[in-house]
Scaffold this motif. Structure first.
Motif, PDB file in Angstrom:
ATOM      1  N   THR A 176      21.333  42.475  21.926  1.00  0.00           N
ATOM      2  CA  THR A 176      19.973  42.539  22.458  1.00  0.00           C
ATOM      3  C   THR A 176      19.851  43.468  23.657  1.00  0.00           C
ATOM      4  O   THR A 176      19.125  44.450  23.601  1.00  0.00           O
ATOM      5  N   THR A 193      19.273  36.507  19.675  1.00  0.00           N
ATOM      6  CA  THR A 193      20.282  37.552  19.501  1.00  0.00           C
ATOM      7  C   THR A 193      20.994  37.368  18.172  1.00  0.00           C
ATOM      8  O   THR A 193      21.401  36.256  17.827  1.00  0.00           O
ATOM      9  N   GLY A 208      15.806  39.723  19.849  1.00  0.00           N
ATOM     10  CA  GLY A 208      16.736  40.404  18.956  1.00  0.00           C
ATOM     11  C   GLY A 208      16.485  40.213  17.479  1.00  0.00           C
ATOM     12  O   GLY A 208      17.226  40.758  16.658  1.00  0.00           O
TER      13      GLY A 208
END
Length: 512
Positions: free
Chosen positions: A207, A244, A166
């Motif tokens: 993500t 993330t 991410g």
């Protein structure tokens, strides 16, 4: 079982008829004309064989430094139900850069499909899908809900053996205005119809979103009886989801689906105490993220490993007959922490009858002043400001149009849709919630039950608590429950609403 019984009965009838029928007279009957049996031929079908579609065939290239989203989306859109989409493995090979994702990949973008697989050319060497600095929204999303109106018919989607990053170091959740609006942050998506208004959580810089159809009008959670209103059969297997930015590393909105053997490594930034250093320096306070966020009935979440989620490691928003088993969740040393490692927070489907939480391992090794896991395993919503919602879903259970520090047990009362409600987790009469054979160590409250509407049975056995210790969670000073002034230290087992023999009766209406 009914099918097996019918088969047994069928063969028994055949055997009985055979035994009671006299043997036929040898030779043909002279008065019967024998007609040759017709020759049966198979009717040809036009159903194509499942295809293997390699994203590199559309121009994606994990070896160069160019964005790959358009090429990947082109190949994904070519896939029909039953097909498999392949990504080139190579994270262990020299000069491999991975696929650079500058636009969210929608696995189902134009029409409802089912039975699709997205996987690696080499399952032992995961391909990398890497978010670019300017990517808006999720890296991968299962369906475009604005383009596929019948997305309840999107079923049986499998992702396996992939790595999705991410890009937490360079993406921003809220920006300097502390609002996710796409102005100075990474909120949004390339599909303007998907995120018409700021605040849509499905457009946060998360993500992986496996969020499709779950019917918030179905009080019975009857996904088998109304299949077009529910997505089912999603499988996430052996993924590595790393870095993330915020919201959630992996979200699942569906029924009867599985997340297994998946690792989530860092999600969001937990730090919220003044004077404590952010673990993500480019983010303002509040860019928290779950590891796994999911809702709906019939799920299995098993064998996963989650490091340094910042909101909740695994959070369940409600549904019946779900299993959360054999997962490992850890806050590692440093300013890492979580409000809870595993949380049963049924803001949506209040009925969690048949839920099993078994064999999970939770460990807190983080800072005692700038991080740590507040509650190891938390069942019930009352930790969160008393669970008082200003807008309730039809399928929620609780006390309608009420909010108090000591609410009466609702005994399965449904909230009124769109109205305020103090929400509980409900176990129906004759049903069971199982909390078995878990091990929690080092959280401030290792096990916390608060807001469990127990009309049925709590099966609590074999749970181990070791060394609860202080974290950055001390009192309810920031929670806003008027007139409430509680404080607590470190506790092995705490329960309030209901109290449980052998557990500490401690009210904790505070997530901070």
């Amino acid at each position: 079982m009914k099918i097996i019984k019918r088969q047994i009965l069928f063969f028994a009838i055949i055997a009985f008829v055979a035994a009671c029928t006299p043997p036929a007279t040898p030779g043909p009957d002279p008065e019967i004309t024998l007609t040759p049996a017709p020759v049966l031929t198979e009717t040809p079908t036009n159903t194509p064989e499942p295809a293997l579609i390699h994203v590199d065939s559309c121009g994606a290239d994990p070896w160069d430094g160019n964005p790959d989203s358009d090429a990947i989306q082109q190949c994904v859109d070519l896939a029909s139900s039953g097909d498999t989409v392949l990504f080139t493995s190579g994270t262990d090979l020299p000069n491999y850069q991975g696929y650079l994702i500058d636009k969210t990949i929608f696995l189902v973008a134009n029409r409802a499909k089912n039975n699709l697989t997205f996987t690696a050319t080499d399952p032992g060497n995961r391909p990398l899908l890497q978010a670019t600095d300017d990517l808006k929204g999720y890296v991968v999303s299962v369906v475009s809900r604005s383009r596929v109106p019948n997305y309840g018919e999107v079923d049986d989607i499998t992702l396996s053996h992939l790595q999705i990053d991410g890009n937490r170091d360079n993406r921003v959740c809220n920006g300097q205005d502390n609002i996710g609006n796409g102005l100075d942050d990474n909120w949004g998506t390339w599909l303007t119809t998907e995120c018409p208004n700021p605040g849509n959580g499905l457009c946060d810089p998360g993500t992986l979103s496996m969020c499709a159809a779950s019917d918030l009008g179905d009080l019975d959670q009857d996904y088998l009886g109304n299949p077009s209103a529910w997505s089912t059969g999603f499988v996430v297997d052996d993924l590595l989801i790393a870095n993330t930015e915020c919201a959630t590393a992996l979200t699942l909105c569906a029924a009867d689906s599985t997340i297994r053997n998946t690792t989530i490594d860092i999600a969001g930034d937990h730090v919220h105490q003044p004077g404590c250093s952010q673990t993500d320096p480019d983010e303002v306070s509040g860019a928290w993220s779950d590891g796994i966020t999911f809702e709906g009935p019939g799920h299995t979440i098993t064998g996963n490993t989650i490091y340094d989620a910042s909101d909740v490691g695994i959070v369940f928003f409600g549904g019946k007959d779900t299993v959360i088993s054999n997962n490992t969740i850890e806050a590692r040393p440093g300013n890492n922490g979580m409000f809870a490692a595993i949380a049963i927070h049924p803001w949506g489907w209040g009925d969690v009858s048949g839920l099993e939480i078994t064999g999970n391992l939770v460990t807190n090794n983080a800072s005692t002043s700038c991080g740590g896991i507040h509650a190891g395993i938390n069942i019930g919503t009352h930790m969160w400001g008393g669970a008082c919602r200003g807008y309730a879903d039809l399928v929620s259970v609780g006390n309608p149009n009420a909010c108090s520090a000591e609410p009466p047990q609702p005994f399965g009362t449904q909230c009124l849709q769109g109205e305020p409600c103090q929400v509980w987790a409900h176990v129906a009469a004759g049903e069971t919630l199982s909390l078995r054979d878990n091990h929690v160590g080092g959280a401030q409250v290792n096990y916390l039950i608060e807001g469990l509407d127990l009309a049925g049975t709590l099966e609590e056995t074999g749970n181990i608590s070791t060394a609860p210790r202080l974290t950055d969670w001390k009192t309810d000073a920031n929670c806003g429950m008027g007139g409430v002034n509680d404080s607590w230290a470190a506790i092995d087992f705490a329960a309030h609403h209901p109290s449980i023999p052998g557990w500490t009766d401690q009210r904790i209406h505070c997530e901070y």
